[in-house]
Design a protein around this motif. Sequence first.
Motif: not given
Length: 465
Positions: A338-340, A379-382, A386-387, A392-394
Amino acid sequence: MRLYNSLSRQVEEVKPVDERTVKMYSCGPTVYRYIHIGNMRSFMLGDLIRRGLRFEGQDVRWIMNITDVGHMTDEVTDTGRDKMELAVDDEGLTPQQIGQKYTDAFLADADLVGIERADLYPRASDHVPEMIEIIQKLLEKGHAYEVDGTVYYDVTTFPQYGKLSGNTLDALRAGHRQDTVADPNKRHPADFALWKKAGPGRLLKWPSPWGDGYPGWHIECSAMSMKHIGERFDIHTGGNDNKFPHHEDEIAQSEGATGQQVVSIWVHGGFLQMGGQKMAKSAQNIRRVTDLRDQGVDPLAYRLLCFATRYRSEMDFNWDALQGANERLTSIRKRMADWSKEPRPEPLSEGAQGFDRRFRDAVADDLDLPQAMVVLNELVSSPAVSGGEKYALLSLWDAVLGLDLMRLAREAWEPSEEINDLVRQRDEARSRKDYAASDAIRRRLIDMGLEVMDTAKGTRVRPSG
Ligand SMILES: [Zn+2]
């Protein structure tokens, strides 16, 4: 990166002795049987150290040996027979075929749990001349003696013996008093064989200055480490069970032969326990990595499960926790997909950079992956990041974690016919060395929002966000 050094019993900064490349040696698998997942945890340790160091921008050269002779002779069965030779009998293959079969299986299993290939997998059986050379040096220097075709290390000639494990010679002598099967040829009960005389009917044997025989287990690691990464290197890893006698004896051999310190940092990984019981090879509960897959569990979920326990601690394994890790891994991958699709701001926000710093600090702090996972979960639930930034971080952190977090994002994306055409045209241009044309197509793909990668199989593209 700082690592706990079993030798100094302190956490120490990794600083390559040659100031360029960190050189690391890991005790590898014995290859007359499948490797169980407990051992896989200890092989994962070398992979994680290398990934962590590369994450910091360090160059690493990593060697893992394949024990296809030697170790088995220390693990004789009740009937006193070498396990490799038993495997030969059981499977109707030659020792070389057995070794190859289980080396291939090990590498396939290691791939499944995200262990990137080492730079080299030297085989013990290919290094017998190097072992003989060290044994000769030890004899010349008075660290060894021969009795009837067998060569022993004389531990009393190495005053620092015991410095790694804390097993002093006095304690070892006392401990051996009750030993009913003591070898009468040994001068001290802690003396160990560097070379063993071959008995009648032995398959695996080599000629030597002391007659036909075969090497002891410990000498192989002295020979292969010093041959491939030199007589002074940075990190040596293994399981806790390797500390004594294997690594204690390796220090006595390598330092006895060279007269200098050889390894800077010794790193040891904890056991895997199953239902409170140590996962010994003799136990009933041996499970191979492929068993996980057969149970419908992604082997990388086992990798994720391992991150919940600090590498030095013993780890309890159970299927429920593994199922939980499997679900968690899938859930993160789905969110990554989704975030991609969200835009990735450049540069990253203050909040995202804060997460990145905390993650990097945890990895550098003696591979504190439990803490790194805390940061990841936050981070995942922060709601503050932004997504697109999470993606980018993961994807950056996955270089250390090796969990293939982008798998579903990758699978969800399909290149259009137009993109496929351009990729094909670019590969054709490159194959006729028309670099102007290939660069032009590359720029067009980038303008379309794609990341362009050159691989051995040609051009690969994926969304850059
Ligand atoms: Zn070893």
